[in-house]
Design an enzyme around this catalytic site. Sequence first.
Site, PDB file in Angstrom:
ATOM      1  N   SER A  24       0.866 -11.637   3.274  1.00 12.63           N
ATOM      2  CA  SER A  24      -0.579 -11.855   3.142  1.00 12.63           C
ATOM      3  C   SER A  24      -0.924 -13.305   2.864  1.00 12.63           C
ATOM      4  O   SER A  24      -0.439 -13.875   1.878  1.00 12.63           O
ATOM      5  CB  SER A  24      -1.143 -11.059   1.949  1.00 12.63           C
ATOM      6  OG  SER A  24      -1.333  -9.731   2.274  1.00 12.63           O
ATOM      7  N   HIS A  55      -3.864 -10.744   7.491  1.00 17.05           N
ATOM      8  CA  HIS A  55      -2.727 -10.474   8.394  1.00 17.05           C
ATOM      9  C   HIS A  55      -3.306 -10.501   9.804  1.00 17.05           C
ATOM     10  O   HIS A  55      -4.074  -9.609  10.169  1.00 17.05           O
ATOM     11  CB  HIS A  55      -2.176  -9.065   8.149  1.00 17.05           C
ATOM     12  CG  HIS A  55      -1.346  -8.902   6.924  1.00 17.05           C
ATOM     13  ND1 HIS A  55       0.014  -9.035   6.927  1.00 17.05           N
ATOM     14  CD2 HIS A  55      -1.679  -8.605   5.653  1.00 17.05           C
ATOM     15  CE1 HIS A  55       0.487  -8.816   5.711  1.00 17.05           C
ATOM     16  NE2 HIS A  55      -0.527  -8.565   4.919  1.00 17.05           N
ATOM     17  N   HIS A  77       2.095  -1.250   6.585  1.00 14.93           N
ATOM     18  CA  HIS A  77       2.346  -0.705   5.247  1.00 14.93           C
ATOM     19  C   HIS A  77       2.018   0.791   5.204  1.00 14.93           C
ATOM     20  O   HIS A  77       1.190   1.270   5.983  1.00 14.93           O
ATOM     21  CB  HIS A  77       1.430  -1.395   4.215  1.00 14.93           C
ATOM     22  CG  HIS A  77       1.415  -2.886   4.255  1.00 14.93           C
ATOM     23  ND1 HIS A  77       0.657  -3.600   5.156  1.00 14.93           N
ATOM     24  CD2 HIS A  77       2.056  -3.804   3.482  1.00 14.93           C
ATOM     25  CE1 HIS A  77       0.844  -4.902   4.943  1.00 14.93           C
ATOM     26  NE2 HIS A  77       1.689  -5.051   3.940  1.00 14.93           N
ATOM     27  N   TYR A  79       0.127   2.077   3.007  1.00 14.04           N
ATOM     28  CA  TYR A  79      -1.278   2.263   2.628  1.00 14.04           C
ATOM     29  C   TYR A  79      -2.242   2.142   3.803  1.00 14.04           C
ATOM     30  O   TYR A  79      -3.411   2.480   3.684  1.00 14.04           O
ATOM     31  CB  TYR A  79      -1.688   1.318   1.479  1.00 14.04           C
ATOM     32  CG  TYR A  79      -1.653  -0.164   1.791  1.00 14.04           C
ATOM     33  CD1 TYR A  79      -2.663  -0.774   2.530  1.00 14.04           C
ATOM     34  CD2 TYR A  79      -0.621  -0.966   1.311  1.00 14.04           C
ATOM     35  CE1 TYR A  79      -2.634  -2.127   2.797  1.00 14.04           C
ATOM     36  CE2 TYR A  79      -0.574  -2.313   1.581  1.00 14.04           C
ATOM     37  CZ  TYR A  79      -1.586  -2.884   2.323  1.00 14.04           C
ATOM     38  OH  TYR A  79      -1.552  -4.234   2.601  1.00 14.04           O
ATOM     39  N   GLU A  80      -1.722   1.712   4.952  1.00 17.23           N
ATOM     40  CA  GLU A  80      -2.573   1.715   6.158  1.00 17.23           C
ATOM     41  C   GLU A  80      -2.416   3.027   6.923  1.00 17.23           C
ATOM     42  O   GLU A  80      -3.019   3.201   7.987  1.00 17.23           O
ATOM     43  CB  GLU A  80      -2.164   0.566   7.086  1.00 17.23           C
ATOM     44  CG  GLU A  80      -2.359  -0.807   6.483  1.00 17.23           C
ATOM     45  CD  GLU A  80      -1.692  -1.871   7.334  1.00 17.23           C
ATOM     46  OE1 GLU A  80      -2.388  -2.454   8.187  1.00 17.23           O
ATOM     47  OE2 GLU A  80      -0.476  -2.108   7.159  1.00 17.23           O
ATOM     48  N   ALA A 107       3.395 -11.355  -0.600  1.00 15.99           N
ATOM     49  CA  ALA A 107       2.606 -11.669  -1.794  1.00 15.99           C
ATOM     50  C   ALA A 107       2.907 -10.548  -2.778  1.00 15.99           C
ATOM     51  O   ALA A 107       2.897  -9.377  -2.395  1.00 15.99           O
ATOM     52  CB  ALA A 107       1.131 -11.676  -1.440  1.00 15.99           C
ATOM     53  N   MET A 195       4.045  -3.983  -1.933  1.00 16.37           N
ATOM     54  CA  MET A 195       3.940  -2.790  -1.081  1.00 16.37           C
ATOM     55  C   MET A 195       4.654  -2.955   0.266  1.00 16.37           C
ATOM     56  O   MET A 195       4.268  -2.318   1.248  1.00 16.37           O
ATOM     57  CB  MET A 195       2.459  -2.459  -0.876  1.00 16.37           C
ATOM     58  CG  MET A 195       1.692  -2.263  -2.177  1.00 16.37           C
ATOM     59  SD  MET A 195      -0.055  -2.032  -1.924  1.00 16.37           S
ATOM     60  CE  MET A 195      -0.696  -2.225  -3.597  1.00 16.37           C
ATOM     61  N   SER A 196       5.685  -3.799   0.300  1.00 17.55           N
ATOM     62  CA  SER A 196       6.361  -4.031   1.585  1.00 17.55           C
ATOM     63  C   SER A 196       7.831  -4.389   1.329  1.00 17.55           C
ATOM     64  O   SER A 196       8.387  -4.093   0.273  1.00 17.55           O
ATOM     65  CB  SER A 196       5.668  -5.180   2.334  1.00 17.55           C
ATOM     66  OG  SER A 196       5.837  -6.396   1.625  1.00 17.55           O
ATOM     67  N   ASN A 219      -0.470 -12.898  -8.423  1.00 13.46           N
ATOM     68  CA  ASN A 219      -1.277 -12.425  -9.567  1.00 13.46           C
ATOM     69  C   ASN A 219      -0.329 -11.840 -10.603  1.00 13.46           C
ATOM     70  O   ASN A 219       0.781 -11.434 -10.263  1.00 13.46           O
ATOM     71  CB  ASN A 219      -2.247 -11.313  -9.102  1.00 13.46           C
ATOM     72  CG  ASN A 219      -1.503 -10.163  -8.416  1.00 13.46           C
ATOM     73  OD1 ASN A 219      -1.147 -10.266  -7.239  1.00 13.46           O
ATOM     74  ND2 ASN A 219      -1.240  -9.104  -9.138  1.00 13.46           N
ATOM     75  N   HIS A 231      -7.577  -7.954  -3.923  1.00 17.10           N
ATOM     76  CA  HIS A 231      -6.938  -8.566  -2.753  1.00 17.10           C
ATOM     77  C   HIS A 231      -7.448 -10.010  -2.590  1.00 17.10           C
ATOM     78  O   HIS A 231      -6.731 -10.864  -2.083  1.00 17.10           O
ATOM     79  CB  HIS A 231      -7.200  -7.726  -1.501  1.00 17.10           C
ATOM     80  CG  HIS A 231      -6.391  -8.168  -0.300  1.00 17.10           C
ATOM     81  ND1 HIS A 231      -5.011  -8.258  -0.316  1.00 17.10           N
ATOM     82  CD2 HIS A 231      -6.765  -8.563   0.946  1.00 17.10           C
ATOM     83  CE1 HIS A 231      -4.575  -8.689   0.867  1.00 17.10           C
ATOM     84  NE2 HIS A 231      -5.616  -8.883   1.645  1.00 17.10           N
TER      85      HIS A 231
HETATM   86  N1  HPA Z   1       0.883  -4.941  -6.928  1.00 17.22           N
HETATM   87  C1  HPA Z   1       1.293  -4.484  -5.730  1.00 17.22           C
HETATM   88  N2  HPA Z   1       1.262  -5.218  -4.638  1.00 17.22           N
HETATM   89  C2  HPA Z   1       0.809  -6.493  -4.733  1.00 17.22           C
HETATM   90  C3  HPA Z   1       0.375  -7.034  -5.935  1.00 17.22           C
HETATM   91  C4  HPA Z   1       0.422  -6.216  -7.098  1.00 17.22           C
HETATM   92  O1  HPA Z   1       0.045  -6.628  -8.218  1.00 17.22           O
HETATM   93  N3  HPA Z   1      -0.023  -8.316  -5.698  1.00 17.22           N
HETATM   94  C5  HPA Z   1       0.199  -8.546  -4.362  1.00 17.22           C
HETATM   95  N4  HPA Z   1       0.694  -7.429  -3.786  1.00 17.22           N
END
Ligand code: HPA
Length: 263
Positions: A24, A55, A77, A79-80, A107, A195-196, A219, A231
């Site tokens: 990302s 993306h 992913h 989640y998509e 990320a 998540m990847s 983060n 995001h």
């Molecule tokens: N959690 C899960 N996936 C992420 C995060 C997070 O804090 N930051 C970027 N991708």
Amino acid sequence: MNKDEAVALLSKSEAPIVAIILGSGLGLLTEAFTDKKHVKYDEIDGFPQSTVEGHSGQFVTGRLMGVRVIAAQGRFHYYEGYNLKQILSLVDFFHAMRIKELVISNAAGLINTDYHVGEIFGISDCLDFTGQAAAAGELSLCRISEKEQSIMTKAAESIFKKLVFGKYVWTTGPSYETPAEIRYFRSLGGDLVGMSTMPEIIKARSLGMQVYPFSVATNFASGISGNALSHDEVKETAETIKSHFASLISELVNLIGKQNFDI
Ligand code: HPA
């Protein structure tokens, strides 16, 4: 075009030797490529599409530090709504191109509070919180070898200080985690969460590729800083680090290229 035609088009004249999956907000790297060619995922019959902001959804080939490379701008992913086979279609595509060297980036949320947001980490191993990783291949393949780690470390030496390696926890999303989950991950030795990446590492190494995985800590993970996660924060941090990240990956590609020419 079908997948074979896309592979042939992107391998034409000189086939790439290094592939890079860009996480990302980390797509900037391709700006440094020369002799660029691209194929959008939606030009390939049946290929999954990127639905996430940040993306862009294409393969870009070219030369980076004189080395033939291909980058995937955008991955897939859970989640998509994609299944594991679709999530792994980038790795399968690179395998069809006979690529043996794969750089992976993402990320990630930072769990280990000894470190700072904005730092880049190597990934040395992963923890599966989805229950799906074993379907990608033998789980022990997730452990990055000393040889792979030493090339990553060497690349980082000339860009910034020492590269720290962390353990990456794979979650499905779509939601960020709960503060209690993050405390649990920390107690298990997790440093980063995202998540990847984990199934990509396992699949690529089971296909005989050398893999160099990195996380950009965008983060603090849920519950650590007290701020709500978004995001937008992930993209903003990725934005501030992207030129640093591009230098690191360029140097890594340079070293991998040298190693291949030595053989
Ligand atoms: N959690 C899960 N996936 C992420 C995060 C997070 O804090 N930051 C970027 N991708």
